[in-house]
Design a protein around this motif. Structure first.
Motif, PDB file in Angstrom:
ATOM      1  N   CYS A  20       0.853  -1.206   0.000  1.00  0.00           N
ATOM      2  CA  CYS A  20       0.000   0.000   0.000  1.00  0.00           C
ATOM      3  C   CYS A  20       0.882   1.247   0.000  1.00  0.00           C
ATOM      4  N   MET A  28      -4.659  -2.962  -1.193  1.00  0.00           N
ATOM      5  CA  MET A  28      -5.707  -2.596  -0.249  1.00  0.00           C
ATOM      6  C   MET A  28      -6.756  -3.708  -0.171  1.00  0.00           C
ATOM      7  N   ALA A  57     -15.174   1.146  10.767  1.00  0.00           N
ATOM      8  CA  ALA A  57     -14.261   0.242  10.058  1.00  0.00           C
ATOM      9  C   ALA A  57     -13.857   0.844   8.714  1.00  0.00           C
ATOM     10  N   GLN A  58     -14.791   1.470   8.045  1.00  0.00           N
ATOM     11  CA  GLN A  58     -14.436   2.108   6.772  1.00  0.00           C
ATOM     12  C   GLN A  58     -13.423   3.236   6.989  1.00  0.00           C
ATOM     13  N   PHE A  61      -9.926   1.748   7.529  1.00  0.00           N
ATOM     14  CA  PHE A  61      -9.203   1.311   6.327  1.00  0.00           C
ATOM     15  C   PHE A  61      -8.736   2.504   5.497  1.00  0.00           C
ATOM     16  N   VAL A  62      -9.533   3.543   5.456  1.00  0.00           N
ATOM     17  CA  VAL A  62      -9.092   4.746   4.745  1.00  0.00           C
ATOM     18  C   VAL A  62      -7.859   5.329   5.436  1.00  0.00           C
ATOM     19  N   GLU A  63      -7.919   5.356   6.763  1.00  0.00           N
ATOM     20  CA  GLU A  63      -6.770   5.870   7.508  1.00  0.00           C
ATOM     21  C   GLU A  63      -5.539   4.988   7.309  1.00  0.00           C
ATOM     22  N   TRP A  65      -4.779   3.337   4.676  1.00  0.00           N
ATOM     23  CA  TRP A  65      -4.239   3.689   3.358  1.00  0.00           C
ATOM     24  C   TRP A  65      -3.425   4.983   3.444  1.00  0.00           C
ATOM     25  N   GLN A  66      -3.971   5.955   4.139  1.00  0.00           N
ATOM     26  CA  GLN A  66      -3.290   7.245   4.218  1.00  0.00           C
ATOM     27  C   GLN A  66      -2.019   7.186   5.053  1.00  0.00           C
ATOM     28  N   ARG A  67      -1.996   6.295   6.047  1.00  0.00           N
ATOM     29  CA  ARG A  67      -0.889   6.292   7.000  1.00  0.00           C
ATOM     30  C   ARG A  67       0.091   5.137   6.811  1.00  0.00           C
ATOM     31  N   ALA A  69       2.459   4.550   4.985  1.00  0.00           N
ATOM     32  CA  ALA A  69       3.873   4.894   4.815  1.00  0.00           C
ATOM     33  C   ALA A  69       4.568   4.982   6.177  1.00  0.00           C
ATOM     34  N   GLY A  70       3.797   5.156   7.239  1.00  0.00           N
ATOM     35  CA  GLY A  70       4.384   5.236   8.578  1.00  0.00           C
ATOM     36  C   GLY A  70       4.545   3.877   9.238  1.00  0.00           C
ATOM     37  N   TRP A  81      -0.189  -3.009  14.093  1.00  0.00           N
ATOM     38  CA  TRP A  81      -0.280  -1.620  13.624  1.00  0.00           C
ATOM     39  C   TRP A  81      -1.741  -1.278  13.302  1.00  0.00           C
ATOM     40  N   ILE A  85      -4.684   1.245  15.342  1.00  0.00           N
ATOM     41  CA  ILE A  85      -5.547   2.276  14.746  1.00  0.00           C
ATOM     42  C   ILE A  85      -7.007   1.957  15.022  1.00  0.00           C
TER      43      ILE A  85
END
Ligand SMILES: [Zn+2]
Lengths: 192, 256
Positions: A20, A28, A57-58, A61-63, A65-67, A69-70, A81, A85
């Motif tokens: 991702c 994803m 839950a939605q 999963f969006v978060e 995707w956005q995070r 890289a961390g 991880w 979240i």
């Protein structure tokens, strides 16, 4: 230390998170298929409301995707991880909902273990389940009550103290000792 | 404070802290490799436990998630917009550098303002920085270093100001919950050639400890090095280049 960007051992969730982070949309779907039941189930356990759990839950999963890289594989598994979240989001939502509605006092201690009837029926069999349940039985009664109220019902230290009618300092140490014991019981024979 | 911040790690891992406690612990986490390691382990344990409640979600959720993600930019592009402090972790266990100054410091108002007015502007600017950064603070495994702005905005921050005999003033701001302090100087004469200004923290017991060498500027906001919890004051001394282990010539003292 070799291959820093590879998750240690076999961690399919961690692999999906790294993919991702590389921008692969298809990863994803993999991440979702690997973890949706756990993410949704934990959110449902904390929120106790299927519609709210689905919405949260939605967002999770969006978060993710956005995070993603961390996500640092050297710090832990992909699942840890993602469920970090998940738990944070579910607890924050339960608190914001409760800020506007008085906590339903029917959520007593007995009820906390039972959950919603259909939840128990739908529960996906987990190979971990027996292990964790056994570990929980190794805790003292008060330790177990305290960690369950905090982790599963999203209560703060002060709310747990209120619920159990014990001093705040006692609750803090019971939670600390309880979770440490849980970790010791689950630790050695863990993943890999 | 009887509660050691280290002891909050279990409560933090379980999300059992209040927002204030959570923020204070995250600041501690940025400084404490032991707590980061402990937290990593606890998260694995709690993930085991959390997995116990797995329930198949409604079938519509899958398409909703994938559709939502398809609308979003790729994560790396997204991450690049974030403040860099949250996304970079050193490969070692050392906490990230703590001496990054908030950009607001350069935007200080003109020197003719009264101290109090300058103070208010500085705090407002610092709060704005914290509000922006706060959005991205809690990302797992990327604790953020404490900044001067955090200390200035801490709810338990206490402060005191002294005037320097040679002109100018210095303000000490200390937060016990963060365990750090900030020194703000205004209109102080710069160090003479061949000397440096060194900052010190005073403690209830024991001698002063070095809080770092100061930049050569009359107005500055400096996050002091070292544990400032229960510090009773701070001072600035004139030292030979490189600084000293004990203050030589103290030019200003600020007591809390
Ligand atoms: Zn610590």
């Amino acid at each position: 230390m070799e291959a820093v960007d590879e998750p240690r051992g076999s961690d399919p969730v961690g692999h999906a998170l790294l993919a991702c982070a590389a921008g692969e949309q298809s990863a994803m779907a993999t991440l979702y298929d690997l973890t949706a039941a756990k993410v949704y189930g934990l959110a449902l356990r904390v929120l106790r409301n299927p519609a709210l759990a689905e919405e949260v839950a939605q967002e999770i999963f969006v978060e993710a995707w956005q995070r993603c890289a961390g996500y640092a594989p050297d710090r832990g598994s992909g699942l840890a991880w993602l469920l970090t979240i998940t738990h944070r989001r579910a607890v924050d939502r339960v608190r914001s909902v409760q800020a506007s509605t008085v906590r339903d006092s029917a959520y007593g201690l007995e009820d906390a273990a039972a959950g919603q009837p259909d939840v128990a029926e739908q529960a996906v069999a987990s190979v971990e389940a027996g292990r964790v349940r056994k570990a929980l039985h190794g805790l003292s009664h008060l330790q177990r009550q305290a960690v369950e109220l905090a982790f599963l019902d999203g209560l703060t230290h002060a709310e747990v103290a209120d619920e159990l009618r014990v001093p705040l300092g006692t609750v803090k140490s019971r939670i600390r000792d309880g979770v440490t014991r849980l970790k010791a019981a689950l630790g050695g024979d863990g993943h890999d | 404070m009887t509660d050691d911040l280290h002891d909050q790690v279990a409560g933090y891992a379980m999300d059992a802290l209040t927002p204030d406690e959570r923020a204070a612990f995250e600041a501690h986490l940025a400084q404490c490799a032991d707590c980061r390691d402990e937290l990593d382990g606890l998260r694995e344990t709690l993930a085991d436990w959390g997995s116990d409640f797995a329930v198949e979600p409604p079938e519509t959720l899958r398409a909703a998630v994938l559709d939502a993600v398809a609308q979003l930019p790729a994560p790396s592009a997204q991450a690049a917009k974030e403040p860099p402090i949250t996304d970079t972790r050193p490969a070692t266990d050392d906490p990230p550098a703590t001496d990054t100054q908030p950009a607001t410091v350069t935007a200080l108002p003109a020197r003719d303002r009264s101290g109090w007015e300058r103070w208010r502007v500085l705090v407002a600017a610092a709060l704005a920085v914290v509000a922006v950064i706060g959005i991205s603070v809690w990302q797992p495994w990327a604790p953020r270093a404490i900044t001067a702005a955090d200390v200035l905005a801490a709810p338990d921050a206490v402060r005191a100001t002294s005037s320097a005999p040679g002109g100018g003033s210095a303000t000490l701001v200390r937060s016990n919950s963060l365990g750090r302090a900030v020194l703000i100087t205004q209109g102080m004469a710069p160090a003479q050639a061949g000397t440096v200004h060194q900052a010190w923290l005073m403690h209830p017991s024991g001698g002063p400890t070095s809080a770092g060498l100061m930049a050569d500027a009359p107005d500055q906001t400096m996050l002091l090095e070292g544990d400032a919890r229960d510090a009773t004051g701070a001072g600035i001394s004139v030292e030979p280049p490189g600084g000293s282990t004990e203050p030589t010539t103290v030019i200003i003292e600020i007591g809390l």
